[in-house]
Each structure stands twice: as structure tokens, then as C-alpha cells.
Scaffold this active site. Structure first.
Site, short mmCIF file in Angstrom:
data_model
loop_
_atom_site.label_atom_id
_atom_site.label_comp_id
_atom_site.label_asym_id
_atom_site.label_seq_id
_atom_site.Cartn_x
_atom_site.Cartn_y
_atom_site.Cartn_z
N GLY A 171 36.96 28.19 10.60
CA GLY A 171 37.70 27.27 9.73
C GLY A 171 39.16 27.60 9.93
CB CYS A 202 36.19 31.02 14.96
SG CYS A 202 37.50 30.19 15.85
NE ARG A 245 44.80 24.93 16.57
CZ ARG A 245 45.47 25.35 15.49
NH1 ARG A 245 44.97 25.20 14.30
NH2 ARG A 245 46.64 25.90 15.63
CG HIS A 276 32.87 27.69 16.24
ND1 HIS A 276 32.98 27.58 14.87
CD2 HIS A 276 34.13 27.74 16.71
CE1 HIS A 276 34.26 27.56 14.53
NE2 HIS A 276 34.98 27.64 15.63
CD GLU A 279 29.57 28.38 13.74
OE1 GLU A 279 29.35 29.39 14.47
OE2 GLU A 279 30.71 27.91 13.58
N1 GLN Z 1 42.75 28.94 14.50
C1 GLN Z 1 41.96 29.25 13.35
C2 GLN Z 1 42.54 30.43 12.56
O1 GLN Z 1 43.24 31.23 13.06
C3 GLN Z 1 40.54 29.56 13.70
C4 GLN Z 1 39.86 28.34 14.28
C5 GLN Z 1 38.39 28.29 14.04
O2 GLN Z 1 37.84 28.98 13.21
N2 GLN Z 1 37.73 27.40 14.74
O3 GLN Z 1 42.24 30.54 11.42
#
Ligand code: GLN
Length: 195
Positions: free
Chosen positions: A46, A78, A141, A176, A178
């Protein structure tokens, strides 16, 4: 076994589905009392700034630290990887303070580190701990682990960058798992990290 998923923001539902598929009891965690009796906690992908800020506002950061002190394991994916890190590169300030972190792992997370043109991509990763079949990894990202201390076991790299690592009861993954239908990494957390 009961495992929680931090359900403040991000793709916690997909983690709950994956845990159900693995046959464990899975619960959403939004309040400190929901951490009671959990063997493990998943922090989903997230926005790490949003998840950290909301966790702080709900009193969850000290509560998670207390449960970890009692033996709870944590799997961060992430944004969750960012929260598990002791140090970050590319962090954001929230109201003049650095974004909140849990800092359980001796790693430096580099946020949004794969660069604009590859901000989101998929790759087949070799993960020896999960067997010979490659893991389809979805990076959105994503961060990577820019530095890891001696107690950290590197489980996978992509393009020379650490994207999956374990330190004792903590597991951190830049992609990810999931979002695919491959439950091997969740099983690894349940059967190897929490065991
Ligand atoms: N770029 C997000 C962060 O640093 C992480 C992205 C993701 O969880 N898909 O929080």
C-alpha cells in the site's frame, strides 16, 4: 494457528484470501486488542506513509512491538517491508517528523527504488528456499533492500538487488505474493518462519 493482517490501508484482502487458502485462521487487525493470540502478522503493500501514520494514530505501533516481544512473527510485503526496516532511503516526513517505522529488521529499505520507467513490472525470480519452480513476482512502485546486516538471510535478488530476506521471525518481501495464486511464500512464513 491464527494470523492477522494489518487492515488499515492497502491490499490486505488478498492476503486474507491467501491465508484462508493456506488453511489458517485469518483476522483483520485495526485495533491493538485484535493482536491478541496471533502467531503472526502480515503488513500488506500500500503506502508505507499512510499505513505508518494510521497505525500510529490507532496505537498499533507500541502494541505490535509488545506482541513481537512476546514472540509474534511479522511478514511485510512492499510497503510492509519499508515498515520493517530500521533505516530507509527516500522516506517522507509527516508533519515535520520522519515517517513512522517498526524497525524490526537490520535492513535499509530504499523506497520506490526501481525508478520511474520500471515502477511496476513482473519478473520470474529464483527463490531456492521455495524450490526449483520460479516465483512470479509483481513489483508495484517497489522498494528494495539496499543494505542488510549480518543477521539477515537474503532469500532472493532481482537485478542484483535484494528483494526477499528473512531475519529470525521477520520476513520482508519487495513484491506482492498475494496478487498471484502461488501460496508458497505465505506457506514459507507459516511453516518455516513462525514454526
Ligand atoms: N511505494 C510504496 C511505499 O513506499 C510501496 C508500494 C507498494 O506497497 N506497492 O510505501
Amino acid at each position: 494457528m491464527k494470523v492477522g493482517v494489518l487492515a488499515l490501508q492497502g491490499d490486505f484482502r488478498e492476503h486474507l484470501d491467501m491465508l484462508h487458502k493456506c488453511g489458517v485462521q485469518a483476522v483483520e487487525v485495526r485495533k491493538p486488542e485484535q493482536l491478541a493470540g496471533l502467531a503472526g502478522l502480515i503488513i500488506p503493500g500500500g503506502e508505507s506513509t499512510t499505513i505508518g501514520r494510521l497505525a500510529d494514530a490507532h496505537g498499533l505501533l507500541p502494541a505490535i512491538r509488545e506482541r513481537v516481544g512476546q514472540g509474534m512473527g511479522v511478514f511485510g510485503t512492499c510497503a510492509g517491508l519499508v515498515l520493517l526496516a530500521r533505516e530507509i532511503v527516500g522516506g517522507t516526513e509527516i508533519e515535520g517528523r520522519p515517517q513512522p517505522l517498526l524497525g524490526f529488521m537490520d535492513i535499509t529499505a530504499h523506497r520506490n527504488a526501481f525508478g520511474r520507467q520500471r515502477e511496476s513490472f513482473e519478473a520470474d525470480l529464483t527463490v531456492p528456499a521455495l524450490g526449483p519452480e520460479p516465483v512470479r513476482a509483481v513489483f508495484i512502485r517497489a522498494p528494495f533492500i539496499a543494505a542488510a546486516g549480518p543477521g539477515v538471510q537474503v532469500l532472493a535478488e532481482w537485478d542484483g538487488k535484494i528483494v526477499l530476506a528473512r531475519q529470525g521471525r521477520f520476513l520482508a518481501c519487495a513484491f506482492h505474493p498475494e496478487l498471484t495464486d502461488d501460496p508458497r511464500l505465505h506457506r514459507y512464513f507459516l511453516e518455516r518462519v513462525l514454526a
